[in-house]
Design an enzyme around this catalytic site. Sequence first.
Site, short mmCIF file in Angstrom:
data_model
loop_
_atom_site.label_atom_id
_atom_site.label_comp_id
_atom_site.label_asym_id
_atom_site.label_seq_id
_atom_site.Cartn_x
_atom_site.Cartn_y
_atom_site.Cartn_z
N GLY A 70 53.06 -13.35 4.69
CA GLY A 70 52.45 -12.06 4.36
C GLY A 70 51.18 -11.76 5.12
O GLY A 70 50.40 -12.65 5.46
N ASP A 81 54.04 -3.32 2.99
CA ASP A 81 54.24 -4.67 2.44
C ASP A 81 52.91 -5.42 2.45
O ASP A 81 52.85 -6.61 2.78
CB ASP A 81 55.32 -5.44 3.21
CG ASP A 81 55.78 -6.70 2.48
OD1 ASP A 81 55.42 -6.88 1.29
OD2 ASP A 81 56.48 -7.52 3.10
N HIS A 116 51.37 -5.38 -2.55
CA HIS A 116 51.15 -6.51 -3.46
C HIS A 116 49.67 -6.54 -3.81
O HIS A 116 48.84 -6.78 -2.92
CB HIS A 116 51.60 -7.82 -2.82
CG HIS A 116 53.05 -7.85 -2.47
ND1 HIS A 116 54.02 -8.29 -3.34
CD2 HIS A 116 53.70 -7.46 -1.35
CE1 HIS A 116 55.22 -8.19 -2.77
NE2 HIS A 116 55.04 -7.68 -1.55
N LEU A 117 49.34 -6.29 -5.06
CA LEU A 117 47.95 -6.24 -5.48
C LEU A 117 47.49 -7.52 -6.18
O LEU A 117 46.33 -7.64 -6.55
CB LEU A 117 47.71 -5.03 -6.39
CG LEU A 117 47.98 -3.67 -5.73
CD1 LEU A 117 47.62 -2.54 -6.69
CD2 LEU A 117 47.22 -3.52 -4.41
N ARG A 118 48.42 -8.46 -6.39
CA ARG A 118 48.10 -9.80 -6.91
C ARG A 118 47.45 -9.79 -8.30
O ARG A 118 46.80 -10.76 -8.68
CB ARG A 118 47.18 -10.54 -5.95
CG ARG A 118 47.61 -10.55 -4.49
CD ARG A 118 48.95 -11.18 -4.27
NE ARG A 118 49.22 -11.39 -2.85
CZ ARG A 118 50.44 -11.59 -2.35
NH1 ARG A 118 51.50 -11.60 -3.18
NH2 ARG A 118 50.62 -11.78 -1.07
#
Length: 449
Positions: free
Chosen positions: A341, A322, A79-81
């Site tokens: 997370g 993840d 997840h690189l946001r």
Amino acid sequence: MPFGCAAARPEGDGAESMSILIRNGRVIDPDTKLDEICDLQLEEGRITACGKNIEAEADVILDATGCYVMPGLIDMHVHLRDPGQTWKEDVVSGARAAARGGFTTVLAMPNTKPVIDSPDRVDYVKVKADYSAPIHVLQAGAITKGQKGEVLADIEGMIAHGIPAISEDGKSVMNAGLYKKAMELAARHGIPVLAHCEDANLVNGGCVNEDENSRSAGLPGIINAVEDVIIARDILLAEETGAHLHLCHCSTKGSMDILREAKKRGMDVSGEVCPHHFTLTSGDIIPGDTNYKMNPPLRTAEDREALRQGLKEDVFEVISTDHAPHSAEEKTATMRKAPFGIVGLETAAALTLTELVDTGILTPMQMAEKMSYHPARILHLEGRGSLAPGSEADVVIIDPDKEYEIDTRYFESKGKNTPFAGKKVKGRIMATICGGKIVYQDKERNLVQ
């Protein structure tokens, strides 16, 4: 400062790949089944030779004595946001963290703000990565518009713009009919479906695993069936449609049992396990420490042992992180309210070596398979996950015996949210080479001759 990141050399800065000769490393290549001490030659962004005592001139000669030389690691699940929450992470900071962790390719999940559900949003990530990232950054496309589960996203348009997979990660598509149509599209175009398996109707506000630990802490629990029910459903849908189904972040004993049975039936299905799930259990949670809060949650010792056995037996083909960065402020909330997370790109290789390879659960070859070769095959990344001549010059050099404590002060990721801070591990990334460019070098040990 005991170690750090070499200056990244992004695609857009005009830097050319170098000729590199890696000497005396233990070259481990799942593609050719090679596992021996030898040299590796890289020229013009490609691997050109592998063998004993290569005599050749090179811009850089690296002495990899005592180190593993593996294909660059590939993380199918990060997840690189970016776009929308770049204070947590962005394409560039995430890519730098990946390089420091030995990864040369990552696949970003689409649950950004706005959601990556259209070709133009795929292009946003692609252009930013091509211009600024030191490694390959791939983007998965959402299955439904806005990840609302109501209407299919423009899957075919996103495929035309280069997505290698679709996923609704962060949630499941609860409408089975709609999901079936997405699987049919994926099967038609030959791309995998990456499944976050979570029955929304069974979660009931849970924040940790449902067991004696959650009950004693007075916290709502998440039962194993939340995951297992959707795994079973998705496997049936994949069998019906012929899609390749890849199960993300498996955490339960049931996930291994169901996946094993599906494979016995000859299904085209694969699964991944994350380092936190094969390392920790719900009993390890420090009360109130939200760095132990992730989704799926840490499960019981029985679940963890099943996951380890599933990795050993190759029921699970992939180790993914993840990687889920959050701000320190967000993680200071209560266990009930803090976001799920943890970060993982800069700890995954060491945890795999420490918990699985050093303990004899996996061989070094299996590690290379699960962290590079299999992800490349599942995502159809030609020329990656291999050290065979002609392959892309994506390589990681790891010192498997180097002991150290994980220290978040040196993370390249904007996120420091990890339960592994201070943990003693073995295995440090000495160098990461992507496309023939050295994108990370450990500062404590200089490999350059």
